[in-house]
Design an enzyme around this catalytic site. Structure first.
Site, PDB file in Angstrom:
ATOM      1  N   HIS A  57      47.855  40.856  47.922  1.00 14.49           N
ATOM      2  CA  HIS A  57      46.727  41.987  48.967  1.00 14.49           C
ATOM      3  C   HIS A  57      47.503  42.227  50.304  1.00 14.49           C
ATOM      4  O   HIS A  57      46.913  42.642  51.195  1.00 14.49           O
ATOM      5  CB  HIS A  57      45.654  41.171  49.133  1.00 14.49           C
ATOM      6  CG  HIS A  57      44.987  40.563  47.943  1.00 14.49           C
ATOM      7  ND1 HIS A  57      44.619  41.388  47.006  1.00 14.49           N
ATOM      8  CD2 HIS A  57      44.540  39.277  47.399  1.00 14.49           C
ATOM      9  CE1 HIS A  57      43.951  40.685  45.964  1.00 14.49           C
ATOM     10  NE2 HIS A  57      43.871  39.448  46.331  1.00 14.49           N
ATOM     11  N   HIS A 219      41.396  42.267  42.494  1.00 16.78           N
ATOM     12  CA  HIS A 219      42.003  41.772  41.596  1.00 16.78           C
ATOM     13  C   HIS A 219      41.888  42.577  40.416  1.00 16.78           C
ATOM     14  O   HIS A 219      42.244  42.145  39.094  1.00 16.78           O
ATOM     15  CB  HIS A 219      41.774  40.476  41.323  1.00 16.78           C
ATOM     16  CG  HIS A 219      41.609  39.548  42.458  1.00 16.78           C
ATOM     17  ND1 HIS A 219      40.240  39.441  43.146  1.00 16.78           N
ATOM     18  CD2 HIS A 219      42.428  38.787  43.306  1.00 16.78           C
ATOM     19  CE1 HIS A 219      40.594  38.696  44.234  1.00 16.78           C
ATOM     20  NE2 HIS A 219      41.659  38.442  44.003  1.00 16.78           N
TER      21      HIS A 219
END
Lengths: 333, 333
Positions: A57, A219
């Site tokens: 991320h 995700h």
């Protein structure tokens, strides 16, 4: 899978090593256990803040370590929570005697491992508070979550709580402002393409050539619906509607608008999204007085974006404007 | 083609509008003709700097408009040079009486249109100098170029020349330092995937599932060779070898290492590239004393990266460190 990586199992270690080398004026990396910490930690008498979670991320969370934001970041494997050990070590490393705040995105693994780490740190005499972010309006429960997911709003929580810690607020006060930001921010995302976790080697989901996923998670976990590709303005309308429905935005409200890229979407598109989002909010009497546009909480090379809207008050605005010196956010002194 | 856009023919106008709205503390946009200019332009008594070229390379150049860097940026259509008109208008907008420097990437259309604009501005009494960047070691001539292409080094030229203008250097001196940076920087890139120009709707080239292009241009134009995907470290070796061969780097040299993402490659990979590039340079006795890692000169959503190495001297280092306040680069002050 085409990536600029070596052995997939070394992606996080090698990337953190490069990150720490590039930003050695701001951070230091511990390699075993793995965490990234402010070079000047612990800061005596100030609250330390630790965040973390699965890697992939970036720049979240390591890019937000530094003056005015996080004390330390704990990167797990890609899309996988770090274990309690490095979280405990990071907590000790930032403890300047005023206690430590954990900022945790609401995913089952993260919540569990940060809880265990907080208990272990407390057993060693460190006062720990935890704030769990859950700003994603897309789904109520998800693949990895009981309750809403923590997404883009986490960046805003980290900036504003970090500024509160830097000005010397006590632990309870820093925790309270973090909770207040989380309570006042809502986020919704869209994916145009999936991403590939390095050790998996295959896309985590598939999308048709003309298909997008509304309400995507960071995700790649499912959102609300798959629809055919639409113009950007129509997609922005779809992302903002549930945000605006979710809690009362009164006309005259000042907000921070955060248009976040998922990693593979170029800036030229993010500013097109920003442009229309400002228009939609204006139609509701909501004024954008602060903004953030760019790739700040990503899903590897996923193409897509998320929109976060934070209802500001004077204190939040002042803390947002406060100086910050990290790899990914930098302004003021 | 999956993009967060509306009508492909409005991509640049809409994106610039969003950009100007998001960064109204720093820039203003003129819509007809289209250019982005510092809000405080013209700065009396200081050299103005204008750059520009086809869009699709964001944050270049608009993201570099502001205190300590560019006075104005002129975005053409995606991958297409702007016409002389907006370049003339931007030149006039930044002219504070000390003359204007054009920083032009070496592509035939850009060079021609900036030359015409310089002539027109000169006819209106504005003193103009031009510096053409050509730092790409990959190919001698290319699809759009006589001579080497201007790529990543352009960002470094803009930062350092911008700092020279900000401290009040005269036009000849600002031009001279821009030339010196360009003469001391070398760049080489790689593509893992192609990109799609919005009004074309199709990839500008194709690459096999396991194929990469070494020496790629920032418009997807051909480089040196196509090879099978290799580990990141081997690719870094391939990019650095021609850079290091191209001009003498003496052992003991201090450099700025710039690892640039092409748009679609996540940060986690860029830091893996950075890590090994530092190692390779160290083996040659070359020390990285400054760096820049991120997406700064891109090719839409292309996956890939470029490496630039700039031989620093004391003055360049001081100007690099000088305060800069732009949308994409911000430090000091």
């Amino acid at each position: 899978m085409k990536k600029l990586i070596n052995d997939p199992k070394n992606v996080v270690q090698e990337s953190v090593a490069g990150f720490a080398a590039a930003h050695s004026d701001i951070v230091t990396a511990s390699t075993d256990p793995l965490f990234i910490v402010r070079s000047d930690a612990p800061v005596a008498g100030k609250v330390g803040i630790v965040s973390g979670g699965g890697s992939g991320h970036e720049p979240l969370h390591g890019g937000f370590v530094g003056h005015g934001m996080l004390g330390a970041a704990v990167p797990g494997p890609v899309f996988t929570s770090p274990t309690p050990d490095p979280i405990v070590a990071a907590t000790k490393a930032v403890d300047g005697g005023a206690g430590v705040l954990h900022i945790v995105k609401n995913y089952t693994g993260d919540v569990l491992n940060f809880e265990t780490a907080a208990d272990l740190a407390a057993a060693d005499g460190i006062e720990v508070r935890s704030v769990v972010t859950n700003d994603d309006v897309a789904v109520q429960d998800s693949l990895y979550t009981a309750g809403r997911r923590g997404v883009g709003g986490t960046v805003l929580v980290e900036k504003i709580a970090g500024a509160a810690a830097e000005r010397g607020d006590a632990l309870d006060e820093v925790a309270a402002i973090a909770e207040r930001v989380n309570a006042n921010v809502r986020t919704m995302g869209v994916a145009l393409t999936p991403c590939v976790v390095p050790h998996a080697g295959e896309p985590s989901f598939t999308l048709g050539d003309d298909e997008i996923e509304i309400g995507i998670g960071i995700h790649g976990e499912p959102g609300r619906e798959r629809i055919a590709l639409e113009p950007a303005d129509a997609i922005v309308d779809r992302l903002l509607a549930p945000i605006l429905d979710d809690f009362p935005f009164e006309s005259g409200q000042s907000v921070l608008l955060f248009v976040n890229g998922m990693g593979g979407t170029p800036l030229v598109e993010l500013y097109i999204v920003y442009r229309h989002a400002v228009e939609v909010l204006a139609q509701r009497g909501i004024t954008v007085v602060r903004n953030l546009v760019g790739n700040y909480i990503t899903a590897l090379e996923m193409q897509g974006a998320s929109i976060s809207v934070l209802k500001l008050d004077d204190e939040m605005t002042e803390l947002w404007d406060a100086p910050v010196q990290t790899a990914a956010l930098r302004w003021g002194r």
